[in-house]
Scaffold this active site. Structure first.
Site, PDB file in Angstrom:
ATOM      1  N   ARG A  50      -2.331   9.395  -9.434  1.00  0.00           N
ATOM      2  CA  ARG A  50      -3.069   8.157  -9.578  1.00  0.00           C
ATOM      3  C   ARG A  50      -2.285   6.819  -9.058  1.00  0.00           C
ATOM      4  NH1 ARG A  50      -3.759   8.132 -16.222  1.00  0.00           N
ATOM      5  NH2 ARG A  50      -1.640   8.761 -16.002  1.00  0.00           N
ATOM      6  N   ASP A  52      -1.695   2.756  -8.247  1.00  0.00           N
ATOM      7  CA  ASP A  52      -1.973   1.710  -9.235  1.00  0.00           C
ATOM      8  C   ASP A  52      -2.716   0.410  -8.047  1.00  0.00           C
ATOM      9  OD1 ASP A  52       0.085   2.362 -11.142  1.00  0.00           O
ATOM     10  OD2 ASP A  52       1.708   1.927 -10.086  1.00  0.00           O
ATOM     11  N   TYR A 110       5.406   9.715  -0.936  1.00  0.00           N
ATOM     12  CA  TYR A 110       5.003   8.434  -0.625  1.00  0.00           C
ATOM     13  C   TYR A 110       5.654   7.819   0.410  1.00  0.00           C
ATOM     14  CZ  TYR A 110       2.754   8.076  -5.151  1.00  0.00           C
ATOM     15  OH  TYR A 110       1.689   8.391  -6.219  1.00  0.00           O
ATOM     16  N   ARG A 196       8.122   1.671  -6.288  1.00  0.00           N
ATOM     17  CA  ARG A 196       8.188   0.007  -6.166  1.00  0.00           C
ATOM     18  C   ARG A 196       9.444  -0.502  -6.751  1.00  0.00           C
ATOM     19  NH1 ARG A 196       2.576  -1.769  -8.229  1.00  0.00           N
ATOM     20  NH2 ARG A 196       3.574  -3.855  -7.739  1.00  0.00           N
TER      21      ARG A 196
END
Length: 254
Positions: A50, A52, A110, A196
Site C-alpha cells: 500500500r 501513501d 523503493y 520517507r
C-alpha cells in the site's frame, strides 16, 4: 474462480494513496471501478504494497478473483479504458489461487529521488528538491547501519498498524546521475512512512547538521522523536516487487 493478476504503474500526485477511502480519491477506488465495469460484478483487490498519499509506483502488483471469463486483453486494454491517464495496467495473467500479491512477495524495492539546486526545477516533479548542497558520501556512510534486521521504531509513523517494527533491509544504495540522485532500498517489507522517515534523517547528515554516526544512534534508540521529519512523498516510488520466478510476475511489465 479465476485469480487475475495485474501489473500497474501510477503517478501518485493526484491520489490520496492506494487504499480505498469513502471519498473515492485513491488508486484502489479508481481501479476497482474500472475492473468492475469489465467483470460486471464487484471485486476485492489485494495489492503487494500500500502506497501513501502522493507516492508513485513503477511496478505495483495486484490480484483479484472473478468467476467471469475474459481474455487477458480485456483486463489490460479494457480496464485501462476506464482509468485516468495517471494509472496504467501494464499486463495481466491468470495464476493458481496459491498466488497472493502480498504474501507471495519475497521483497520490495523503493526508490527515493532527489536533487540539490539553488532553484526548483518544475520538470523534476517526481523528485524532492533540496536547496543546499549535500555530502553524498556522508549519506552513504550513515546508511550502512540500516542494513540487516532491526527494530525500525525510530522511523515508524505513529499511525502505523504493523504488528512488529522489525524489518530486514537487504540493500540500500545511493546512485548519482548527472542532475539528480536516488536511494534504492530493498527490504522484506516496510513500515508506514519508513522510507520517507529514513530519508529525512539521511538528509540531516547530508546537510551537515548531524554526524555520520548519529543515524545509528537514532536507530538503536527506537525513539521516533529523535529522528528527523518525514520527507515529502513526491520523491518516493514503489519500484519493484520481487516474487519467486515460478510466477513469472516480471512478464507483466515486459
Amino acid at each position: 474462480m479465476n485469480r487475475v493478476v495485474l501489473g500497474l504503474s501510477y503517478d501518485g500526485h493526484d491520489f490520496e494513496g492506494w487504499q480505498t477511502q469513502p471519498h473515492g480519491r485513491t488508486v484502489q477506488d479508481r481501479l476497482s471501478k474500472a475492473i468492475e465495469a469489465i467483470a460486471h460484478d464487484t471485486v476485492s483487490i489485494v495489492c503487494a504494497g500500500r502506497t501513501d498519499t502522493g507516492v508513485h509506483a513503477r511496478q505495483q502488483v495486484v490480484h483479484f478473483d472473478s468467476a467471469v471469463e475474459r481474455p487477458l486483453t480485456a483486463w489490460v486494454k479494457g480496464v485501462n479504458n476506464g482509468l485516468p491517464p495517471t494509472i496504467s495496467v501494464k499486463g495481466a495473467k491468470l495464476l493458481d489461487p496459491e498466488f497472493h500479491a502480498r504474501f507471495s512477495a519475497v521483497s520490495r524495492t523503493y526508490r527515493y529521488y532527489f536533487y540539490s539546486s539553488p532553484v526548483r526545477d518544475p520538470f523534476k516533479r517526481f523528485m524532492t528538491w533540496v536547496h543546499y548542497p549535500l555530502d553524498l558520501q556522508a549519506m552513504r556512510s550513515a546508511s550502512a547501519c540500516l542494513l540487516g534486521t532491526h527494530d525500525f521504531s525510530a522511523f515508524r509513523a505513529s499511525q502505523c498498524q504493523a504488528a512488529s517494527p522489525v524489518r530486514t533491509l537487504h540493500a540500500m544504495n545511493l546512485f548519482e546521475e548527472t542532475d539528480h540522485c536516488y536511494f534504492e532500498i530493498q527490504g522484506n517489507a516496510f513500515l508506514h512512512h519508513m522510507v520517507r522517515n529514513l530519508m529525512g534523517s539521511l538528509m540531516e547528515v547530508g546537510l551537515g547538521r548531524q554526524p555520520v554516526n548519529w543515524l545509528k544512534q537514532v536507530l538503536e534508540s527506537k525513539n521516533r522523536s529523535l529522528a528527523a521529519k518525514t520527507y515529502p512523498a513526491q520523491g518516493l516510488s514503489l519500484w519493484k516487487i520481487e516474487y519467486p520466478e515460478q510466477y513469472g510476475i516480471q512478464d507483466l511489465f515486459s
